[in-house]
Each structure stands twice: as structure tokens, then as C-alpha cells.
Design a protein around this motif. Structure first.
Motif, mmCIF file in Angstrom:
data_model
loop_
_atom_site.group_PDB
_atom_site.id
_atom_site.type_symbol
_atom_site.label_atom_id
_atom_site.label_comp_id
_atom_site.label_asym_id
_atom_site.label_seq_id
_atom_site.Cartn_x
_atom_site.Cartn_y
_atom_site.Cartn_z
ATOM 1 N N GLU A 92 0.840 -1.184 0.000
ATOM 2 C CA GLU A 92 0.000 0.000 0.000
ATOM 3 C C GLU A 92 0.881 1.242 0.000
ATOM 4 O O GLU A 92 1.805 1.351 0.804
ATOM 5 C CB GLU A 92 -0.896 -0.004 1.238
ATOM 6 N N ARG A 95 -3.900 6.100 0.122
ATOM 7 C CA ARG A 95 -5.338 5.861 0.262
ATOM 8 C C ARG A 95 -6.052 7.026 -0.395
ATOM 9 O O ARG A 95 -5.608 8.160 -0.318
ATOM 10 C CB ARG A 95 -5.750 5.749 1.728
ATOM 11 N N ASP A 97 -8.415 9.921 -0.795
ATOM 12 C CA ASP A 97 -9.045 10.884 0.100
ATOM 13 C C ASP A 97 -9.505 12.045 -0.762
ATOM 14 O O ASP A 97 -8.690 12.736 -1.368
ATOM 15 C CB ASP A 97 -8.066 11.368 1.167
ATOM 16 N N GLN A 107 -13.805 6.392 -0.986
ATOM 17 C CA GLN A 107 -13.101 7.136 0.067
ATOM 18 C C GLN A 107 -12.300 6.157 0.921
ATOM 19 O O GLN A 107 -12.814 5.142 1.369
ATOM 20 C CB GLN A 107 -14.105 7.927 0.916
ATOM 21 N N HIS A 108 -11.035 6.418 1.089
ATOM 22 C CA HIS A 108 -10.083 5.612 1.857
ATOM 23 C C HIS A 108 -9.725 4.277 1.186
ATOM 24 O O HIS A 108 -9.176 3.391 1.817
ATOM 25 C CB HIS A 108 -10.562 5.383 3.299
ATOM 26 N N THR A 109 -10.036 4.165 -0.104
ATOM 27 C CA THR A 109 -9.643 2.973 -0.856
ATOM 28 C C THR A 109 -8.125 2.869 -0.885
ATOM 29 O O THR A 109 -7.443 3.839 -1.194
ATOM 30 C CB THR A 109 -10.175 3.055 -2.310
#
Length: 132
Positions: A92, A95, A97, A107-109
Motif C-alpha cells: 500500500e 489511500r 481521500d 473514500q479511503h480505498t
């Protein structure tokens, strides 16, 4: 009216992930056609390649070229093992936003950076197609 609002909210926050640092020979792969469309809308302005997705009819556009052996940027709202197993490592790096505090599906994926493709895209592509 709720549908229009939802669709408008879903478009907020996509220029930011499209401006990712890793470019070069990267592949941008989205878990669904909505993410792929949004990334496609903003990718050119940030020097990213056109996105790919195995979701629904977006998959008809075909796989990335087999010569795209660089890193892959993967946006996914849920674990997507079919894609993640196509690489030796995924981590990762960001994310999503939207910066406006508006809740929507993405959102926050997590946004993953994957490297070390284990097989050419043309061989993996049939297994990446999905309709859910």
C-alpha cells in the motif's frame, strides 16, 4: 435526485490518486469500471498511462501490453487477489481521500504499488474479467 448526487460525489477526489509519483512503464489497473473511468479522466494531465480494468465491459478494451512489465498501480476498495497474485509483491502506497470529507464508495480505498509480474498480462487477463 439521490442518484445524481451520488454520481457527483463519486467524482470528487480522483485527481489526487491520478497524480501518483510512480510513472515510467507503470500500468494503472482499477478494480471497477468507475474507478478506471475516473482515473482515465485525470491520468493524462498527470502523465500516467490510460487505466485498465477487468470489470464488466471495460475489460473489452483488452489487457495492458505484455511489454508493460514495470510496476502496477492498483486501486481497489476490497482485496483483489486475482490481481495481487499476478505480482511477487504488492504494498500500500496511498489511500484515496477526496479532501472534502464526503463519504463515497472509494473514500479511503487503498492504492497498491505492485512489482514483479509473474506472467504476461495476456495470460492473466481472462482470469481478471469480472461482473460484480
Amino acid at each position: 435526485m439521490a442518484w445524481v448526487y451520488r454520481e457527483s460525489v463519486e467524482q470528487i477526489g480522483w485527481p489526487e490518486p491520478a497524480a501518483a509519483e510512480q510513472r515510467g512503464r507503470a500500468v494503472v489497473f482499477a478494480a471497477d469500471y468507475g474507478e478506471a473511468g475516473a482515473l482515465g479522466r485525470y491520468s493524462g494531465a498527470h502523465g500516467l498511462p490510460a487505466p485498465y480494468s477487468g470489470h464488466r465491459s471495460y475489460a473489452d478494451c483488452g489487457p495492458p501490453p505484455d511489454s508493460a512489465t514495470g510496476t502496477a498501480l492498483l486501486a481497489r476498495p476490497a482485496p483483489y487477489p486475482k490481481v495481487e497474485r499476478a505480482f511477487t509483491i504488492c504494498r500500500e502506497v496511498a489511500r484515496v481521500d477526496n479532501g472534502h470529507g464526503l463519504a463515497h464508495e472509494e473514500q479511503h480505498t487503498p492504492v497498491l504499488l505492485c512489482a514483479g509480474p509473474v506472467e504476461p498480462w495476456c495470460r492473466r487477463w481472462p482470469r481478471l474479467r469480472h461482473f460484480y
